[in-house]
Motif scaffolding. Structure first.
Motif, PDB file in Angstrom:
ATOM      1  N   CYS A  18       0.820  -1.220   0.000  1.00 42.72           N
ATOM      2  CA  CYS A  18       0.000   0.000   0.000  1.00 42.72           C
ATOM      3  C   CYS A  18       0.853   1.268   0.000  1.00 42.72           C
ATOM      4  CB  CYS A  18      -0.907   0.016   1.222  1.00 42.72           C
ATOM      5  SG  CYS A  18      -2.188  -1.224   1.184  1.00 42.72           S
ATOM      6  N   LEU A  19       2.091   1.145   0.410  1.00 40.28           N
ATOM      7  CA  LEU A  19       2.953   2.314   0.531  1.00 40.28           C
ATOM      8  C   LEU A  19       3.389   2.860  -0.826  1.00 40.28           C
ATOM      9  CD1 LEU A  19       4.162   3.981   2.805  1.00 40.28           C
ATOM     10  CD2 LEU A  19       6.173   2.532   2.708  1.00 40.28           C
ATOM     11  N   PHE A  20       3.635   1.995  -1.803  1.00 40.09           N
ATOM     12  CA  PHE A  20       4.108   2.461  -3.113  1.00 40.09           C
ATOM     13  C   PHE A  20       3.083   3.336  -3.838  1.00 40.09           C
ATOM     14  CE2 PHE A  20       5.054   1.938  -7.653  1.00 40.09           C
ATOM     15  CZ  PHE A  20       6.326   2.482  -7.655  1.00 40.09           C
ATOM     16  N   PRO A  21       1.792   2.954  -3.891  1.00 37.09           N
ATOM     17  CA  PRO A  21       0.822   3.879  -4.514  1.00 37.09           C
ATOM     18  C   PRO A  21       0.685   5.205  -3.771  1.00 37.09           C
ATOM     19  CG  PRO A  21      -0.105   1.696  -4.379  1.00 37.09           C
ATOM     20  CD  PRO A  21       1.175   1.662  -3.614  1.00 37.09           C
ATOM     21  N   LEU A  22       0.828   5.173  -2.441  1.00 33.11           N
ATOM     22  CA  LEU A  22       0.791   6.429  -1.687  1.00 33.11           C
ATOM     23  C   LEU A  22       1.964   7.325  -2.052  1.00 33.11           C
ATOM     24  CD1 LEU A  22      -0.267   5.303   1.890  1.00 33.11           C
ATOM     25  CD2 LEU A  22      -1.561   6.677   0.276  1.00 33.11           C
ATOM     26  N   ILE A  23       3.127   6.737  -2.264  1.00 26.14           N
ATOM     27  CA  ILE A  23       4.294   7.518  -2.669  1.00 26.14           C
ATOM     28  C   ILE A  23       4.061   8.122  -4.050  1.00 26.14           C
ATOM     29  CG2 ILE A  23       6.731   7.345  -3.312  1.00 26.14           C
ATOM     30  CD1 ILE A  23       7.043   5.303  -1.062  1.00 26.14           C
ATOM     31  N   CYS A  24       3.475   7.360  -4.951  1.00 28.69           N
ATOM     32  CA  CYS A  24       3.198   7.883  -6.300  1.00 28.69           C
ATOM     33  C   CYS A  24       2.204   9.033  -6.250  1.00 28.69           C
ATOM     34  CB  CYS A  24       2.669   6.765  -7.192  1.00 28.69           C
ATOM     35  SG  CYS A  24       3.882   5.498  -7.556  1.00 28.69           S
ATOM     36  N   LEU A  25       1.150   8.891  -5.481  1.00 30.12           N
ATOM     37  CA  LEU A  25       0.171   9.974  -5.355  1.00 30.12           C
ATOM     38  C   LEU A  25       0.784  11.215  -4.713  1.00 30.12           C
ATOM     39  CD1 LEU A  25      -3.008   8.019  -4.236  1.00 30.12           C
ATOM     40  CD2 LEU A  25      -2.605   9.137  -6.428  1.00 30.12           C
ATOM     41  N   GLN A  26       1.594  11.009  -3.698  1.00 29.33           N
ATOM     42  CA  GLN A  26       2.240  12.141  -3.042  1.00 29.33           C
ATOM     43  C   GLN A  26       3.239  12.817  -3.973  1.00 29.33           C
ATOM     44  OE1 GLN A  26       1.354  13.437  -0.171  1.00 29.33           O
ATOM     45  NE2 GLN A  26       2.848  15.056  -0.440  1.00 29.33           N
ATOM     46  N   PHE A  27       3.900  12.059  -4.827  1.00 26.28           N
ATOM     47  CA  PHE A  27       4.830  12.640  -5.794  1.00 26.28           C
ATOM     48  C   PHE A  27       4.098  13.525  -6.791  1.00 26.28           C
ATOM     49  CE2 PHE A  27       7.191  12.344  -9.824  1.00 26.28           C
ATOM     50  CZ  PHE A  27       8.362  12.967  -9.416  1.00 26.28           C
ATOM     51  N   VAL A  28       2.955  13.070  -7.283  1.00 25.91           N
ATOM     52  CA  VAL A  28       2.164  13.871  -8.217  1.00 25.91           C
ATOM     53  C   VAL A  28       1.663  15.133  -7.528  1.00 25.91           C
ATOM     54  CG1 VAL A  28       0.032  13.893  -9.559  1.00 25.91           C
ATOM     55  CG2 VAL A  28       1.531  11.920  -9.652  1.00 25.91           C
ATOM     56  N   LEU A  42       6.660  13.378   1.371  1.00 31.12           N
ATOM     57  CA  LEU A  42       7.198  12.512   0.324  1.00 31.12           C
ATOM     58  C   LEU A  42       8.534  11.916   0.743  1.00 31.12           C
ATOM     59  CD1 LEU A  42       6.956  11.411  -2.574  1.00 31.12           C
ATOM     60  CD2 LEU A  42       8.158  13.466  -3.324  1.00 31.12           C
ATOM     61  N   PHE A  43       9.385  12.703   1.333  1.00 21.94           N
ATOM     62  CA  PHE A  43      10.680  12.213   1.774  1.00 21.94           C
ATOM     63  C   PHE A  43      10.537  11.175   2.877  1.00 21.94           C
ATOM     64  CE2 PHE A  43      14.610  12.686   4.341  1.00 21.94           C
ATOM     65  CZ  PHE A  43      15.507  12.231   3.391  1.00 21.94           C
ATOM     66  N   SER A  44       9.641  11.407   3.824  1.00 22.51           N
ATOM     67  CA  SER A  44       9.453  10.444   4.908  1.00 22.51           C
ATOM     68  C   SER A  44       8.838   9.140   4.390  1.00 22.51           C
ATOM     69  CB  SER A  44       8.599  11.038   6.024  1.00 22.51           C
ATOM     70  OG  SER A  44       7.323  11.368   5.540  1.00 22.51           O
ATOM     71  N   LEU A  45       7.885   9.215   3.460  1.00 21.62           N
ATOM     72  CA  LEU A  45       7.339   7.993   2.863  1.00 21.62           C
ATOM     73  C   LEU A  45       8.408   7.223   2.105  1.00 21.62           C
ATOM     74  CD1 LEU A  45       3.887   9.240   1.523  1.00 21.62           C
ATOM     75  CD2 LEU A  45       4.262   7.619   3.369  1.00 21.62           C
ATOM     76  N   PHE A  46       9.275   7.949   1.408  1.00 29.42           N
ATOM     77  CA  PHE A  46      10.364   7.303   0.688  1.00 29.42           C
ATOM     78  C   PHE A  46      11.326   6.603   1.647  1.00 29.42           C
ATOM     79  CE2 PHE A  46      14.689   7.598  -1.095  1.00 29.42           C
ATOM     80  CZ  PHE A  46      14.520   6.746  -2.176  1.00 29.42           C
TER      81      PHE A  46
END
Length: 57
Positions: A18-28, A42-46
């Protein structure tokens, strides 16, 4: 303590997936409206995702 470790091992892969799609959405979102909070989030999720990849968690 052992029961907590078993619980975490079961949930760990679903959290990671679930974390990877959240990172993609946060990047956009960071690309559209960059604020300091968005960049920090974004940095903390990464960092959390890298921790999962390196088996820190």
């Amino acid at each position: 303590m052992l029961n907590m470790e078993r619980w975490w091992c079961k949930v760990r892969y679903s959290v990671r997936s679930c974390l990877f799609p959240l990172i993609c959405l946060q990047f956009v979102r960071t690309l559209i409206l960059p604020t300091g909070l968005d960049v920090f989030l974004l940095f903390s999720l990464f960092l959390i995702y890298v921790g999962f990849l390196l088996d820190v968690y």
